[in-house]
Design a protein around this motif. Structure first.
Motif, PDB file in Angstrom:
ATOM      1  N   VAL A  10      37.863  29.614  46.775  1.00  0.00           N
ATOM      2  CA  VAL A  10      38.344  30.991  46.830  1.00  0.00           C
ATOM      3  C   VAL A  10      37.528  31.773  47.848  1.00  0.00           C
ATOM      4  O   VAL A  10      38.073  32.489  48.705  1.00  0.00           O
ATOM      5  CB  VAL A  10      38.267  31.662  45.445  1.00  0.00           C
ATOM      6  N   ALA A  11      36.207  31.649  47.785  1.00  0.00           N
ATOM      7  CA  ALA A  11      35.334  32.348  48.719  1.00  0.00           C
ATOM      8  C   ALA A  11      35.568  31.867  50.150  1.00  0.00           C
ATOM      9  O   ALA A  11      35.657  32.676  51.087  1.00  0.00           O
ATOM     10  CB  ALA A  11      33.874  32.148  48.322  1.00  0.00           C
ATOM     11  N   ARG A  12      35.683  30.562  50.337  1.00  0.00           N
ATOM     12  CA  ARG A  12      35.861  30.017  51.689  1.00  0.00           C
ATOM     13  C   ARG A  12      37.209  30.436  52.273  1.00  0.00           C
ATOM     14  O   ARG A  12      37.313  30.767  53.456  1.00  0.00           O
ATOM     15  CB  ARG A  12      35.736  28.491  51.650  1.00  0.00           C
ATOM     16  N   ALA A  13      38.246  30.445  51.439  1.00  0.00           N
ATOM     17  CA  ALA A  13      39.555  30.870  51.927  1.00  0.00           C
ATOM     18  C   ALA A  13      39.553  32.356  52.262  1.00  0.00           C
ATOM     19  O   ALA A  13      40.149  32.785  53.257  1.00  0.00           O
ATOM     20  CB  ALA A  13      40.625  30.557  50.883  1.00  0.00           C
ATOM     21  N   HIS A  14      38.852  33.142  51.436  1.00  0.00           N
ATOM     22  CA  HIS A  14      38.800  34.577  51.700  1.00  0.00           C
ATOM     23  C   HIS A  14      38.056  34.861  52.999  1.00  0.00           C
ATOM     24  O   HIS A  14      38.394  35.801  53.732  1.00  0.00           O
ATOM     25  CB  HIS A  14      38.152  35.314  50.534  1.00  0.00           C
ATOM     26  N   ALA A  16      38.270  33.064  55.583  1.00  0.00           N
ATOM     27  CA  ALA A  16      39.183  32.709  56.673  1.00  0.00           C
ATOM     28  C   ALA A  16      40.356  33.675  56.798  1.00  0.00           C
ATOM     29  O   ALA A  16      40.771  34.019  57.909  1.00  0.00           O
ATOM     30  CB  ALA A  16      39.710  31.284  56.467  1.00  0.00           C
ATOM     31  N   ILE A  17      40.904  34.140  55.670  1.00  0.00           N
ATOM     32  CA  ILE A  17      42.153  34.919  55.748  1.00  0.00           C
ATOM     33  C   ILE A  17      42.077  36.254  55.016  1.00  0.00           C
ATOM     34  O   ILE A  17      43.085  36.951  54.907  1.00  0.00           O
ATOM     35  CB  ILE A  17      43.339  34.111  55.179  1.00  0.00           C
ATOM     36  N   GLY A  18      40.907  36.625  54.539  1.00  0.00           N
ATOM     37  CA  GLY A  18      40.805  37.824  53.707  1.00  0.00           C
ATOM     38  C   GLY A  18      40.546  39.109  54.456  1.00  0.00           C
ATOM     39  O   GLY A  18      40.436  40.163  53.837  1.00  0.00           O
ATOM     40  N   GLY A  19      40.473  39.055  55.778  1.00  0.00           N
ATOM     41  CA  GLY A  19      40.195  40.268  56.536  1.00  0.00           C
ATOM     42  C   GLY A  19      41.363  41.241  56.499  1.00  0.00           C
ATOM     43  O   GLY A  19      42.519  40.865  56.278  1.00  0.00           O
ATOM     44  N   ARG A  20      41.060  42.520  56.735  1.00  0.00           N
ATOM     45  CA  ARG A  20      42.106  43.544  56.749  1.00  0.00           C
ATOM     46  C   ARG A  20      43.170  43.190  57.786  1.00  0.00           C
ATOM     47  O   ARG A  20      42.839  42.757  58.885  1.00  0.00           O
ATOM     48  CB  ARG A  20      41.489  44.909  57.056  1.00  0.00           C
ATOM     49  N   TRP A  21      44.417  43.363  57.436  1.00  0.00           N
ATOM     50  CA  TRP A  21      45.604  43.120  58.260  1.00  0.00           C
ATOM     51  C   TRP A  21      46.031  41.646  58.288  1.00  0.00           C
ATOM     52  O   TRP A  21      47.177  41.358  58.628  1.00  0.00           O
ATOM     53  CB  TRP A  21      45.416  43.583  59.721  1.00  0.00           C
ATOM     54  N   THR A  22      45.126  40.716  57.960  1.00  0.00           N
ATOM     55  CA  THR A  22      45.427  39.307  58.210  1.00  0.00           C
ATOM     56  C   THR A  22      46.687  38.850  57.486  1.00  0.00           C
ATOM     57  O   THR A  22      47.572  38.218  58.086  1.00  0.00           O
ATOM     58  CB  THR A  22      44.238  38.423  57.801  1.00  0.00           C
ATOM     59  N   LEU A  23      46.797  39.148  56.208  1.00  0.00           N
ATOM     60  CA  LEU A  23      47.975  38.680  55.470  1.00  0.00           C
ATOM     61  C   LEU A  23      49.234  39.435  55.863  1.00  0.00           C
ATOM     62  O   LEU A  23      50.346  38.923  55.679  1.00  0.00           O
ATOM     63  CB  LEU A  23      47.728  38.763  53.959  1.00  0.00           C
ATOM     64  N   LEU A  24      49.098  40.636  56.409  1.00  0.00           N
ATOM     65  CA  LEU A  24      50.284  41.324  56.931  1.00  0.00           C
ATOM     66  C   LEU A  24      50.776  40.631  58.205  1.00  0.00           C
ATOM     67  O   LEU A  24      51.980  40.562  58.454  1.00  0.00           O
ATOM     68  CB  LEU A  24      49.981  42.794  57.207  1.00  0.00           C
ATOM     69  N   VAL A  25      49.855  40.112  58.999  1.00  0.00           N
ATOM     70  CA  VAL A  25      50.250  39.315  60.165  1.00  0.00           C
ATOM     71  C   VAL A  25      50.984  38.060  59.696  1.00  0.00           C
ATOM     72  O   VAL A  25      52.036  37.692  60.238  1.00  0.00           O
ATOM     73  CB  VAL A  25      49.019  38.948  61.011  1.00  0.00           C
ATOM     74  N   VAL A  26      50.444  37.413  58.668  1.00  0.00           N
ATOM     75  CA  VAL A  26      51.107  36.234  58.107  1.00  0.00           C
ATOM     76  C   VAL A  26      52.490  36.606  57.580  1.00  0.00           C
ATOM     77  O   VAL A  26      53.471  35.878  57.782  1.00  0.00           O
ATOM     78  CB  VAL A  26      50.244  35.607  56.988  1.00  0.00           C
ATOM     79  N   ARG A  27      52.593  37.746  56.912  1.00  0.00           N
ATOM     80  CA  ARG A  27      53.896  38.202  56.404  1.00  0.00           C
ATOM     81  C   ARG A  27      54.915  38.311  57.522  1.00  0.00           C
ATOM     82  O   ARG A  27      56.063  37.855  57.389  1.00  0.00           O
ATOM     83  CB  ARG A  27      53.729  39.561  55.734  1.00  0.00           C
TER      84      ARG A  27
END
Length: 223
Positions: A10-14, A16-27
């Protein structure tokens, strides 16, 4: 990028992808955007520098691939990136169910709403003849135009030259409340959404779209 110093996935994935905006880019990539400007249309408040940094980080994480397209760089999710669909879907469902929905009190942008409407048109439900829907939204200096054809749906800043029989006049909170599923179309009309044009087309308008992906998620009962 934060370094949590933990073995936990969970920590390692966060990291990599937990930064602000990152999951909106993925969306946006999950929704079919491939080019830089198309991605940014769905996230208008992200700076070009930040979007470039987030795309680069996703490439480095192995979630996105970058390639040269006919009109410049294009981006696509890898197998690892497509697996993030479950996270994005879970966040959308959770937010729709548990976060308050008061569109009138939110800081809203028009562009992401119209972009989402563009990509969720039901081509089979459209009239046979191409048409343009004009959007005049309170507080916006310029109208926007949605070209609707069975073979093409485009969001434009000017009418591309087709008949314009429908005009949508709206307060942005009313448009958002309908699109997100907070209210039905009739309720939105009572709070500031108006469809002007031939009665048959005006009545059909809301049925031309598959509404927002999470519109059917009911809010949780409040104690």
């Amino acid at each position: 990028m934060a370094d949590y110093g933990q073995f936990c996935s969970v920590a390692r994935a966060h990291e990599a992808i937990g930064g602000r905006w990152t999951l909106l880019v993925v969306r946006e990539l999950l929704c079919g955007s491939r080019r830089f400007n198309d991605i940014r249309r769905g996230i208008p408040r992200i700076s070009r520098t930040m979007l470039s940094e987030r795309l680069q980080a996703l490439v480095q994480a192995g979630a996105v691939s970058r390639m040269e397209g006919e009109h410049g760089p294009e981006y696509a999710l890898t197998e690892a990136g497509r697996e993030l669909m479950g996270i994005v879907s879970a966040l959308g469902t959770w937010g729709q169910r548990w976060l308050p929905r008061h569109a009138a009190d939110e800081d809203l942008d028009l562009e992401p709403v119209l972009v989402d409407m563009q990509r969720r048109v039901r081509p089979e439900a459209l009239p046979k003849e191409p048409l343009v829907v004009r959007f005049e939204v309170e507080g916006q200096r310029q109208p926007r135009f949605l070209l609707l054809k069975e073979a093409e749906v485009s969001l434009c800043t000017q009418n591309p030259g087709f008949p314009e029989p429908l005009r949508i006049r709206a307060r942005l909170p009313a448009l958002v409340a309908w699109w997100r599923g907070d209210v039905n179309f009739a309720e939105a009309q009572r709070t500031g959404l108006t469809v002007e044009g031939p009665r048959e087309l005006a009545k059909a308008f809301p049925h031309w779209f598959e509404r927002y992906l999470f519109a059917e998620v009911e809010p949780a009962a409040r104690p």
